[in-house]
Design a protein around this motif. Structure first.
Motif, PDB file in Angstrom:
ATOM      1  N   CYS A 216       0.851  -0.925  -0.043  1.00 44.12           N
ATOM      2  CA  CYS A 216      -0.093  -0.388  -0.025  1.00 44.12           C
ATOM      3  C   CYS A 216       1.068   1.288   0.192  1.00 44.12           C
ATOM      4  N   ALA A 217       1.788   1.184   0.576  1.00 46.55           N
ATOM      5  CA  ALA A 217       3.015   2.168   1.167  1.00 46.55           C
ATOM      6  C   ALA A 217       3.338   2.668  -0.721  1.00 46.55           C
ATOM      7  N   ASP A 218       3.547   1.622  -1.317  1.00 44.39           N
ATOM      8  CA  ASP A 218       4.497   1.392  -2.363  1.00 44.39           C
ATOM      9  C   ASP A 218       3.570   2.392  -3.974  1.00 44.39           C
ATOM     10  N   SER A 219       2.233   1.741  -3.545  1.00 48.66           N
ATOM     11  CA  SER A 219       1.223   1.630  -4.505  1.00 48.66           C
ATOM     12  C   SER A 219      -0.372   2.402  -3.573  1.00 48.66           C
ATOM     13  N   PRO A 220      -0.196   3.269  -3.211  1.00 46.79           N
ATOM     14  CA  PRO A 220      -1.398   3.534  -2.467  1.00 46.79           C
ATOM     15  C   PRO A 220      -2.640   3.259  -2.457  1.00 46.79           C
ATOM     16  N   PRO A 221      -4.125   2.790  -2.611  1.00 48.92           N
ATOM     17  CA  PRO A 221      -5.335   2.371  -3.015  1.00 48.92           C
ATOM     18  C   PRO A 221      -6.117   3.515  -2.581  1.00 48.92           C
ATOM     19  N   GLU A 222      -7.327   3.468  -2.860  1.00 49.82           N
ATOM     20  CA  GLU A 222      -7.954   4.687  -2.517  1.00 49.82           C
ATOM     21  C   GLU A 222      -7.987   4.493  -1.216  1.00 49.82           C
ATOM     22  N   PRO A 223      -8.065   5.472  -0.577  1.00 53.43           N
ATOM     23  CA  PRO A 223      -7.595   6.168   0.800  1.00 53.43           C
ATOM     24  C   PRO A 223      -9.246   5.476   1.520  1.00 53.43           C
ATOM     25  N   PHE A 248       0.195   1.689   8.254  1.00 50.98           N
ATOM     26  CA  PHE A 248      -0.253   1.862   7.098  1.00 50.98           C
ATOM     27  C   PHE A 248      -0.735   2.504   6.707  1.00 50.98           C
ATOM     28  N   THR A 249       0.263   3.929   7.551  1.00 44.80           N
ATOM     29  CA  THR A 249      -0.036   5.401   7.555  1.00 44.80           C
ATOM     30  C   THR A 249       0.512   5.641   5.882  1.00 44.80           C
ATOM     31  N   ALA A 250       1.536   5.281   5.969  1.00 51.15           N
ATOM     32  CA  ALA A 250       1.528   5.950   4.306  1.00 51.15           C
ATOM     33  C   ALA A 250       0.792   5.695   3.381  1.00 51.15           C
ATOM     34  N   GLY A 251      -0.013   4.140   3.277  1.00 51.91           N
ATOM     35  CA  GLY A 251      -1.477   4.111   2.473  1.00 51.91           C
ATOM     36  C   GLY A 251      -2.346   4.740   2.012  1.00 51.91           C
ATOM     37  N   LEU A 252      -2.348   4.681   3.871  1.00 53.43           N
ATOM     38  CA  LEU A 252      -3.791   6.005   3.969  1.00 53.43           C
ATOM     39  C   LEU A 252      -3.415   7.458   4.215  1.00 53.43           C
ATOM     40  N   GLY A 253      -2.774   7.633   4.225  1.00 53.03           N
ATOM     41  CA  GLY A 253      -2.548   9.479   3.263  1.00 53.03           C
ATOM     42  C   GLY A 253      -3.515   9.852   5.336  1.00 53.03           C
ATOM     43  N   PHE A 254      -3.770  10.611   4.563  1.00 51.69           N
ATOM     44  CA  PHE A 254      -4.476  11.904   6.161  1.00 51.69           C
ATOM     45  C   PHE A 254      -6.020  11.960   5.510  1.00 51.69           C
ATOM     46  N   GLU A 255      -6.310  11.594   4.252  1.00 52.70           N
ATOM     47  CA  GLU A 255      -7.773  11.567   4.233  1.00 52.70           C
ATOM     48  C   GLU A 255      -7.975  10.011   5.073  1.00 52.70           C
ATOM     49  N   GLY A 256      -7.386   9.312   4.051  1.00 50.98           N
ATOM     50  CA  GLY A 256      -7.660   8.182   5.185  1.00 50.98           C
ATOM     51  C   GLY A 256      -7.292   7.997   6.924  1.00 50.98           C
ATOM     52  N   LEU A 257      -6.436   8.382   6.541  1.00 49.04           N
ATOM     53  CA  LEU A 257      -6.424   8.603   8.452  1.00 49.04           C
ATOM     54  C   LEU A 257      -7.599   9.210   9.485  1.00 49.04           C
ATOM     55  N   ALA A 258      -8.030   9.812   8.722  1.00 48.81           N
ATOM     56  CA  ALA A 258      -9.046  10.594   8.932  1.00 48.81           C
ATOM     57  C   ALA A 258     -10.171   9.923   8.435  1.00 48.81           C
ATOM     58  N   VAL A 259     -10.271   9.017   8.102  1.00 47.38           N
ATOM     59  CA  VAL A 259     -11.886   7.954   7.606  1.00 47.38           C
ATOM     60  C   VAL A 259     -11.393   7.451   9.108  1.00 47.38           C
ATOM     61  N   PHE A 260     -10.636   6.679   9.225  1.00 47.57           N
ATOM     62  CA  PHE A 260     -10.016   5.340  10.470  1.00 47.57           C
ATOM     63  C   PHE A 260     -10.828   6.300  10.933  1.00 47.57           C
ATOM     64  N   ARG A 261      -9.801   7.271  12.296  1.00 47.44           N
ATOM     65  CA  ARG A 261     -10.099   8.455  13.304  1.00 47.44           C
ATOM     66  C   ARG A 261     -11.372   8.106  13.364  1.00 47.44           C
ATOM     67  N   ALA A 262     -12.367   8.605  12.033  1.00 46.63           N
ATOM     68  CA  ALA A 262     -13.377   8.670  12.161  1.00 46.63           C
ATOM     69  C   ALA A 262     -14.318   7.300  13.185  1.00 46.63           C
TER      70      ALA A 262
END
Length: 297
Positions: A216-223, A248-262
């Motif tokens: 996921c870090a090398d080729s991030p999927p949809e966050p 998974f931080t690199a694969g999630l990015g800010f957008e994905g981390l926000a969704v996960f936290r929510a």
């Protein structure tokens, strides 16, 4: 003449296991010479595979039973060793390497294919290697290899875990994110159908998740999709999987981390406390986000 003595066998096993093994000779179903030693099947509480090896003149015993899994030289190894000392086998297999090296290429191919058609383990290994050139075929093969259709005991879990290791080795070489994602899902599903008291399959789940995180870090999927997948895996399943969100931080990015936290916060608000383990997991995830530097809610 064998490479070990009865005294060596007793020393390796100890008096108790040696005495038990001496009464187990009739439980040895098969005994064959193989390269570097002997292989056998011993019928006990289950059917166990035993391998005695000659390692630089030293006796090394391996068995698939729970006692041997704890690092002991078990009674099944003793029984096989005593039969070897009686002359049932000698561990002196023929020089097959020399024979194979003498074959022409076409002869070798025919020999290998013929053996693979009779040996499911070899067929699986070769199929995984061949599948590297055809991802669709590889994914179908992985699906059939890892999907369980019923509960399996301790012995079956060991065999299944070996399949998982082979699949992960191939998936790691291929580096295909969707394939690794599906491997994780299949292994996690299998956790509910296996006797994994030693945690061997659980270790492979963690390894598979780490490999998928790297992909996921090398080729991030949809966050958003990745975040929701991780939430389902970590919080909405059987509770036997712990996701390291930091991996998974690199694969999630800010957008994905926000969704996960929510998602974590929503589940925290709805948590009724009936599952203490899940409640503690939610708490740890919330604390983890609070401790993350440079995080902006």
């Amino acid at each position: 003449m064998t490479w070990f003595s009865e005294d060596e066998l007793r020393r390796q096993a100890g008096d108790v296991s040696f005495a038990r093994g001496a009464k187990y000779l009739e439980a040895v179903e098969t005994l064959d010479d193989v390269a570097g030693g002997v292989a056998a099947v011993v019928c006990g509480t289950d059917r166990y595979t035993v391998r005695l090896r000659n390692v630089d003149g030293e006796l090394v015993g391996e068995c698939s039973c729970p006692h041997a899994a704890d690092g002991f030289f078990c009674k099944h190894c003793v029984a096989v060793g005593l039969l070897v000392l009686e002359g049932a086998a000698d561990g002196g297999a023929a020089d097959i390497r020399g024979y194979v090296e003498s074959l022409e290429r076409t002869e070798l191919i025919e020999l290998l294919v013929e053996h693979a058609n009779e040996d499911p383990v070899l067929f699986r290994k070769l199929s995984l290697k061949a599948g590297r050139e055809d991802l669709d075929a590889l994914r179908r093969h992985v699906e059939g290899t890892l999907r369980l259709r019923g509960f399996v005991g301790f012995q079956g879990t060991l065999a299944y875990t070996e399949k998982v290791r082979e699949v992960l080795a191939t998936a790691e070489e291929v580096g295909d994110g969707p394939l690794l994602c599906r491997v994780v899902e299949l292994i996690v599903e299998a956790l509910d159908f296996v006797e994994d008291s030693f945690g061997t399959l659980g270790e492979e789940v963690r390894r598979a998740l780490a490999l998928y995180a790297e992909a996921c870090a090398d080729s991030p999927p949809e966050p958003k999709e990745l975040a929701e997948w991780l939430l389902r895996l970590d919080l909405d399943g059987s509770g036997r999987v712990d996701v390291s969100i930091a991996d998974f931080t690199a694969g999630l990015g800010f957008e994905g981390l926000a969704v996960f936290r929510a998602g974590v916060e929503e589940r925290w608000r709805l948590d009724d406390g009936e599952d203490p383990y899940r409640s503690r997991k939610l708490q740890r995830l919330r604390e983890g986000f609070a401790a993350m530097r440079n995080w902006k809610a």
